[in-house]
Design a protein around this motif. Sequence first.
Motif, PDB file in Angstrom:
ATOM      1  N   PRO A   7       0.804  -1.242   0.000  1.00  0.00           N
ATOM      2  CA  PRO A   7       0.000   0.000   0.000  1.00  0.00           C
ATOM      3  C   PRO A   7       0.821   1.269   0.000  1.00  0.00           C
ATOM      4  O   PRO A   7       0.464   2.248  -0.651  1.00  0.00           O
ATOM      5  N   GLU A   8       1.959   1.285   0.718  1.00  0.00           N
ATOM      6  CA  GLU A   8       2.765   2.494   0.832  1.00  0.00           C
ATOM      7  C   GLU A   8       3.297   2.958  -0.523  1.00  0.00           C
ATOM      8  O   GLU A   8       3.484   4.155  -0.764  1.00  0.00           O
ATOM      9  N   ARG A   9       3.531   1.993  -1.406  1.00  0.00           N
ATOM     10  CA  ARG A   9       4.118   2.322  -2.705  1.00  0.00           C
ATOM     11  C   ARG A   9       3.065   2.517  -3.795  1.00  0.00           C
ATOM     12  O   ARG A   9       3.393   2.665  -4.964  1.00  0.00           O
ATOM     13  N   THR A  10       1.804   2.484  -3.404  1.00  0.00           N
ATOM     14  CA  THR A  10       0.714   2.617  -4.371  1.00  0.00           C
ATOM     15  C   THR A  10      -0.001   3.944  -4.142  1.00  0.00           C
ATOM     16  O   THR A  10      -0.505   4.207  -3.049  1.00  0.00           O
ATOM     17  N   GLU A  11      -0.047   4.776  -5.183  1.00  0.00           N
ATOM     18  CA  GLU A  11      -0.647   6.102  -5.037  1.00  0.00           C
ATOM     19  C   GLU A  11      -2.149   6.031  -4.812  1.00  0.00           C
ATOM     20  O   GLU A  11      -2.694   6.688  -3.931  1.00  0.00           O
ATOM     21  N   ASN A  12      -2.831   5.249  -5.625  1.00  0.00           N
ATOM     22  CA  ASN A  12      -4.287   5.111  -5.512  1.00  0.00           C
ATOM     23  C   ASN A  12      -4.617   3.625  -5.455  1.00  0.00           C
ATOM     24  O   ASN A  12      -4.675   2.956  -6.487  1.00  0.00           O
ATOM     25  N   ASN A  25       2.510  -6.090 -17.978  1.00  0.00           N
ATOM     26  CA  ASN A  25       1.971  -4.795 -17.541  1.00  0.00           C
ATOM     27  C   ASN A  25       2.592  -4.292 -16.245  1.00  0.00           C
ATOM     28  O   ASN A  25       2.092  -3.349 -15.630  1.00  0.00           O
ATOM     29  N   ARG A  26       3.697  -4.913 -15.837  1.00  0.00           N
ATOM     30  CA  ARG A  26       4.295  -4.595 -14.550  1.00  0.00           C
ATOM     31  C   ARG A  26       4.647  -3.112 -14.411  1.00  0.00           C
ATOM     32  O   ARG A  26       4.482  -2.518 -13.339  1.00  0.00           O
ATOM     33  N   HIS A  27       5.086  -2.463 -15.497  1.00  0.00           N
ATOM     34  CA  HIS A  27       5.520  -1.066 -15.429  1.00  0.00           C
ATOM     35  C   HIS A  27       4.379  -0.116 -15.070  1.00  0.00           C
ATOM     36  O   HIS A  27       4.611   1.004 -14.626  1.00  0.00           O
ATOM     37  N   ARG A  28       3.149  -0.561 -15.246  1.00  0.00           N
ATOM     38  CA  ARG A  28       1.990   0.295 -14.969  1.00  0.00           C
ATOM     39  C   ARG A  28       1.597   0.305 -13.497  1.00  0.00           C
ATOM     40  O   ARG A  28       0.783   1.139 -13.086  1.00  0.00           O
ATOM     41  N   PHE A  29       2.169  -0.614 -12.713  1.00  0.00           N
ATOM     42  CA  PHE A  29       1.679  -0.806 -11.346  1.00  0.00           C
ATOM     43  C   PHE A  29       2.812  -0.756 -10.333  1.00  0.00           C
ATOM     44  O   PHE A  29       3.310  -1.803  -9.889  1.00  0.00           O
TER      45      PHE A  29
END
Length: 614
Positions: A91-96, A148-152
């Motif tokens: 969660p800490e590394r995820t903006e939304n 799609n790893r670069h998107r997340f």
Amino acid sequence: MPQSSIKDYLHESQLFLGRAIASGTLVLLVLLILVGRLFYLQVENHDHYTTLSQDNRVKLEPLPPTRGLIYDRNGAILAQNLPAYSLEITPERTENLDHTIQELSEIIDITEDDINRFHELRKQRRRFDSIPIRVRLKDEEVARIAVNRHRFPGVDVKASLLRDYPQGMKTAHLLGYVGRINEQELQIIDTSNYRGTNFIGKNGVEKSYESMLHGNVGLQQVEVNAKGRVLRVLENQPPRPGDNLRLFLDMDMQATALEALGDYNGAVAAIDIKTGGVLTLVSKPGFDPNLFVEGISAKAYRELEQSLDNPLFNRAIRGQYPPGSTVKPFIGLAGLEYDVVGYHQENYCPGYYQLPGKDHKYRDWKKWGHGKVDLERAIVESCDVYYYELARTLGIDRLYEFLTGFGFGQPTNIDLDGELSGLMPSREWKQQKQREPWYPGETLIVGIGQGYFLTTPLQLASATATLANRGHHIRPRVVDSIEKPDGTQIESPKIVDELHQLDPIHWNQVIHAMSQVVEGVRGTARSIHTDHYRIAGKTGTAQVFSIKQDEEYDEETIAKRKRDHALFIAFAPAEDPSIAIAVVVENGGHGGSVAAPIARKVMDRYLIGAPDAG
């Protein structure tokens, strides 16, 4: 011209000097306080605060042990730990976070249950912890995420060990399964040994041998930064893996029993007479235990729980059925031992039985009767009238004393959790439970294995093994040996009881009669005769509901779930027994035509390697 003011330089100088001295004194005082505090912290309590600082920098992390494996008698894997890919989010590394989950759901299947479970885990973890949202990813799903790893940012695919049951529902009731530790279990386990572990045995072998399978947790000392992230490992104490278990279970026999049951529900229990080892323990229908490892969905669990077939119920050790006519060899042996009947002594069977001075007729399954019947013929043809009279002569007190000696009405104490004891009724039991006296007619019904009399399939198999062993009782057990991480093998102890010291002639007579059930031309199980070995057995039928005095049982007009249960017990080879078996087929109707062929196929697999078509 305005008047000029004259300044008093002396006074002002003195005032300034006083203020300067006061300020200097105050500064000096504060400085002394700071120096004193620094001395207190750095000198007086240096060791204490050094330790606290070290605790903030260095943490102890648990290293969960690898759970022990489970094998069958031939080395086939029954429970293992497989590497599985899981989709995890930090969660800490995820903006939304919500938006990220939504977009991931468009790439792979993420259900509402997955999302709910993820948010529950979030409450228990720190923001920088990686939390799984999907487990057991397929290779195709892993590939999609990789593309799609670069998107997340903050989303990773990680590998971990998950419990796996390759035999699925074939061993579900026997092995049980592991699941997430719940609040109740937290109150009884050693939480220090379960640090870093999410799973615990819920039932079956997984629960009964939890302490051995689990192992011992390890520890590692790590250096962390101010946010608690691990920077490096300072010290490592590896965990001790759990013990491996080798069972008496024969997976080929287990599969044969399940296949032989076909569309019927029921249970099969087979025991190695020499060791007490459980060769087969089937409860049908079953369920897929792999669904429970990471948490079964609410919908899937409701379907299992609400199914009329009750697949979550372990019929083999918890199903309690009237033993029907399978109990007749034991009661016949009681008659011989108490000297109330001779082996060749004949009684007449007109097709019904009446207590002296009573009008009620207790019917025989053969409505026109068997004619003159001795004990051998009564067992071979399963004559009810003979056993009505024998039960009346023995009385409920002697029946209770003799049959409990074979384990009826008592748990077998198998090394599995949750076994029920069945019910061997007595005068005292009825008075205590129903506040009523025992009636003579109830003794007659017990004599044919009906009424209050209940037994489990495992209990029936254990009693049959004791009969085949001529009173030499070996407690049933599932686990054959325990393999320690260092390779040491520990065999499970064999617990033996000499239950009956009876006349050898009586043992031989009853066993001969049981062999004629299969070998004789009038035997109720003659259809399973084989030239490969001799079988001693007894068929049985257990009523699901009572029939009125003036009514007849018509299987064709009765709903399937109300049809009689079919039972069969046997051991083989009759002259030197090595396997005992009990089969209960729910609503199967006839023991000889439905349950006996199932037992024959299982014994064929054990004795000659494959079911014989002949």
